[in-house]
Design a protein around this motif. Structure first.
Motif, PDB file in Angstrom:
ATOM      1  N   THR A 150      -0.037  17.586  41.828  1.00 41.56           N
ATOM      2  CA  THR A 150      -0.225  18.997  42.161  1.00 41.56           C
ATOM      3  C   THR A 150       0.334  19.912  41.075  1.00 41.56           C
ATOM      4  N   PHE A 151       1.460  19.483  40.472  1.00 47.35           N
ATOM      5  CA  PHE A 151       2.087  20.329  39.451  1.00 47.35           C
ATOM      6  C   PHE A 151       1.793  19.866  38.024  1.00 47.35           C
ATOM      7  N   SER A 152       1.385  18.599  37.872  1.00 48.64           N
ATOM      8  CA  SER A 152       1.151  18.093  36.515  1.00 48.64           C
ATOM      9  C   SER A 152      -0.197  18.520  35.984  1.00 48.64           C
ATOM     10  N   ASP A 153      -1.159  18.604  36.892  1.00 46.67           N
ATOM     11  CA  ASP A 153      -2.490  18.954  36.422  1.00 46.67           C
ATOM     12  C   ASP A 153      -3.041  20.027  37.348  1.00 46.67           C
ATOM     13  N   MET A 154      -2.893  21.265  36.904  1.00 52.34           N
ATOM     14  CA  MET A 154      -3.274  22.372  37.779  1.00 52.34           C
ATOM     15  C   MET A 154      -4.676  22.873  37.459  1.00 52.34           C
ATOM     16  N   SER A 155      -5.520  21.970  36.954  1.00 52.27           N
ATOM     17  CA  SER A 155      -6.873  22.410  36.606  1.00 52.27           C
ATOM     18  C   SER A 155      -7.637  22.855  37.855  1.00 52.27           C
ATOM     19  N   GLY A 202      -9.080  25.558  35.969  1.00 52.13           N
ATOM     20  CA  GLY A 202     -10.200  24.919  35.274  1.00 52.13           C
ATOM     21  C   GLY A 202      -9.697  23.910  34.255  1.00 52.13           C
ATOM     22  N   ASP A 203     -10.644  23.219  33.609  1.00 52.05           N
ATOM     23  CA  ASP A 203     -10.263  22.121  32.725  1.00 52.05           C
ATOM     24  C   ASP A 203      -9.476  22.568  31.507  1.00 52.05           C
ATOM     25  N   GLY A 204      -9.751  23.777  31.022  1.00 52.57           N
ATOM     26  CA  GLY A 204      -9.035  24.249  29.831  1.00 52.57           C
ATOM     27  C   GLY A 204      -7.612  24.687  30.155  1.00 52.57           C
ATOM     28  N   GLY A 205      -7.255  24.752  31.441  1.00 52.41           N
ATOM     29  CA  GLY A 205      -5.919  25.221  31.815  1.00 52.41           C
ATOM     30  C   GLY A 205      -5.773  26.718  31.569  1.00 52.41           C
ATOM     31  N   LEU A 206      -4.573  27.206  31.770  1.00 53.57           N
ATOM     32  CA  LEU A 206      -4.299  28.619  31.511  1.00 53.57           C
ATOM     33  C   LEU A 206      -3.763  28.705  30.084  1.00 53.57           C
ATOM     34  N   PHE A 207      -4.524  29.312  29.182  1.00 53.98           N
ATOM     35  CA  PHE A 207      -4.162  29.344  27.765  1.00 53.98           C
ATOM     36  C   PHE A 207      -3.816  27.952  27.249  1.00 53.98           C
TER      37      PHE A 207
END
Ligand code: PHE
Length: 456
Positions: free
Chosen positions: A361-366, A370-375
Motif C-alpha cells: 500500500t505504501f511501497s507502490d502508490m501507483s 498512476g504508473d509514473g508516480g507523483l513526479f
C-alpha cells in the motif's frame, strides 16, 4: 502573549549556538543526499554549482531567518504574528513551517533508523541485503523507534542543557570519524580517479536541472525554508553577531559535505562501483565497497555511526520547531510537547517505514498516482521527500524571503543584524538588503517554477 522574553531559554555561548545550528545543517543531507546527487550530476560540475548556491543564496538567506527569529524571540508562527498580528494570511506560512518540521522528521527518522541499523548490522542482521532489510517491518519500525527516542530525550533536556550540550559532544566525534574514514579511503589503490571525478568540474554537465537540484540541496542542507533557523535564531542572545555565527555554520556544513565526498568517491572508484546509483548509494554501494577493503568491517561500523550522529543533530532541530510552536503559542510545557508530538511523529513515520517494500500500500502508490508516480516517486517516503523536503522547502523559502524582505522589511532585518555588531561592513549590509529584496525571492521563485513544471 506567550512566555515573556525574560523567561525564554537561550544558548549558553556563541560556540554552543554555532555547533547546534551546524548540527542541524549537517545531516543525512551532507552524507547521504549530497554524494548521490553529486554522483548523478556528473561529480565536480554539481559540486561547483552547489558551492555557488550555498554561498550566494543560502548564506544570505540564512542570515534573514536567524534575524527574524532573534528579533521576535519566537517559533515560526509566533515570529510572523509578531510582525502582522494573528489575523494575517502570512501566519499560514508559519503554520507550513511547523507542519513541514513534523513531516520531514517523520520520514527523515526512517532513513536515520536504517543508519542506526547498519551501524550494528553485524549483530542484528549480518547477511541481509539492503532490500530485505528495508522491507522487514519490525526491524525498520524498531530502529525508527530507537532513533526517535534519542531525539526526544535530547529535546526534552531543553535548549542549553539538551540541544547545545549534545551538539558539543556529538559534532567533534563526527569530525574525527569522518577524518578516519577519509584517511582510509584516499589511501586505497585507484582512489585518485574518484578524487578527479569529484573535484574536477566538467562544464558540459551543467544543465538547468542540475542547477535546480543544486539549489534545492543548498536549502535542504542548510535547514532553510521551514523555520528551523528562525527557531534556533530565537534563542540567540542580542549581543551575538548573526552574520558571523551564520557564516561559521555555512563553513562547517560545507566542509563536512565536501569531506563526505572525499570519503565516498575514492572508495567507489577504487572498487569499480557506479557513482550514479541514486538514493541507495550509501546503503547499497558502500557496504559492498567496505566489504572489499582491508579494515572494511570497522570502517563500515564507523561510517554508519557517523551517519546516525549527523542525522540525530538534525532531527533534534526538526522536532524543536514543532515543540517551540506548542510551547510558545499553546503554553504547553516542553515535556508535554516533546512526548505528545513525539508519539504523533512516530505514528506518522510508520507508513514511510513500511514504504520500502514492507507494505505494498505504501511501497507502490501507483493506484493513486498512476504508473509514473507523483513526479517520478511512487512510494510514501519518496513522495513526502519530494513534496515537502524538496519542493516544499523551496516554496517555504520563497514565501519567507518575501515576508522578511517586504512585509517585515529587509532594513529591519539588517538593523537586527547590526545589533550585536556585525562583521559585515555597512556597504556589505546594504548589498545584503538588495540581495534579499530583489535577487533571492526571484531566484527562489525560479526553483519553485522548476518544481511546479516537474522539470526534475
Ligand atoms: N539540514 C539537514 C540535513 O542536511 C536536514 C534538515 C532540513 C534539518 C530542514 C532541519 C530542517 O540533513
Amino acid at each position: 502573549m506567550a512566555t515573556t522574553t525574560a523567561e525564554r531559554e537561550q544558548w549558553g555561548s556563541q560556540l554552543g549556538f554555532v555547533l547546534a545550528a551546524a548540527g542541524s545543517a549537517i545531516g543525512l543531507g551532507n552524507i547521504w543526499r549530497f554524494p548521490y546527487l553529486a554522483g548523478e550530476g556528473g561529480g565536480g560540475a554539481f559540486v561547483l554549482i552547489y558551492l555557488l548556491c550555498v554561498g550566494l543564496i543560502g548564506m544570505p538567506y540564512l542570515y534573514a531567518e536567524l534575524s527574524l527569529g532573534r528579533n521576535s524571540q519566537r517559533n515560526p508562527v509566533g515570529a510572523i504574528k509578531s510582525v502582522t498580528g494573528s489575523g494575517s494570511l502570512w501566519v499560514l506560512v508559519g503554520g507550513f513551517c511547523v507542519l513541514a518540521g513534523f513531516i520531514i522528521l517523520s520520514y527523515y527518522s526512517v532513513v536515520a533508523g536504517w543508519a542506526v541499523g547498519y551501524a550494528v548490522k553485524d549483530v542484528i542482521a549480518p547477511s541481509m541485503g539492503f532490500e530485505a532489510f528495508a522491507a522487514s517491518p519490525w526491524m525498520v519500525i524498531g530502529l525508527l523507534g530507537v532513533f526517535l527516542l534519542l531525539t526526544f530525550l535530547v529535546v526534552a533536556g531543553g535548549v542549553e542543557e539538551g540541544i547545545e550540550r549534545w551538539a558539543k559532544i556529538l559534532l567533534p566525534i563526527l569530525f574525527v570519524l569522518i577524518l578516519l574514514i577519509i584517511f582510509r579511503a584516499v589511501t586505497l589503490e585507484g582512489a585518485m580517479e574518484g578524487l578527479a571525478f569529484y573535484l574536477v568540474p566538467d562544464f558540459d554537465a551543467i544543465t538547468f536541472d542540475l542547477v535546480i537540484a543544486a539549489l534545492g540541496q543548498a536549502f535542504f542542507t542548510l535547514s532553510l525554508g521551514m523555520g528551523a533557523m528562525i527557531t534556533y535564531g530565537s534563542y540567540l542572545p542580542k549581543q551575538e553577531d548573526i552574520a558571523l555565527s551564520g557564516t561559521y555554520v555555512v563553513l562547517f556544513n560545507t566542509v563536512i559535505a565536501l569531506m563526505a565526498g572525499l570519503m565516498i568517491f575514492p572508495a567507489i572508484f577504487a572498487t569499480g562501483a557506479d557513482p550514479a546509483t541514486g538514493p541507495a548509494l550509501v546503503f547499497v554501494v558502500l557496504p559492498e565497497v567496505f566489504a572489499q577493503m582491508p579494515l572494511g568491517g570497522l570502517v563500515s561500523v564507523l561510517f554508519f555511526l557517523l551517519l546516525s550522529i549527523a542525522a540525530l543533530t538534525s532531527s533534534i532541530s526538526l522536532l524543536e520547531v514543532v515543540v517551540s510552536y506548542f510551547v510558545d503559542e499553546k503554553q504547553w510545557s516542553r515535556q508535554k510537547a516533546v512526548w505528545l508530538i513525539g508519539a504523533a511523529v512516530f505514528l506518522m513515520a510508520i507508513p514511510s517505514a513500511l514504504s520500502q517494500g514492507a507494505a505494498g500500500t505504501f511501497s507502490d502508490m501507483s493506484y493513486l498516482f498512476g504508473d509514473g508516480g507523483l513526479f517520478g516517486q511512487n512510494n510514501f517516503l519518496g513522495i513526502l521527500d519530494y513534496l515537502i523536503g524538496s519542493a516544499g522547502l523551496a516554496v517555504g523559502a520563497f514565501f519567507l524571503s518575501v515576508f522578511i524582505s517586504w512585509v517585515w522589511g529587509a532594513d529591519r532585518a539588517a538593523d537586527e543584524m547590526e545589533m550585536g555588531g556585525s562583521i559585515l561592513s555597512p556597504g556589505l549590509l546594504t548589498a545584503w538588503t538588495f540581495m534579499m529584496r530583489y535577487v533571492i525571492p526571484v531566484v527562489v521563485f525560479g526553483i519553485v517554477m522548476g518544481y511546479a513544471f516537474g522539470i526534475l
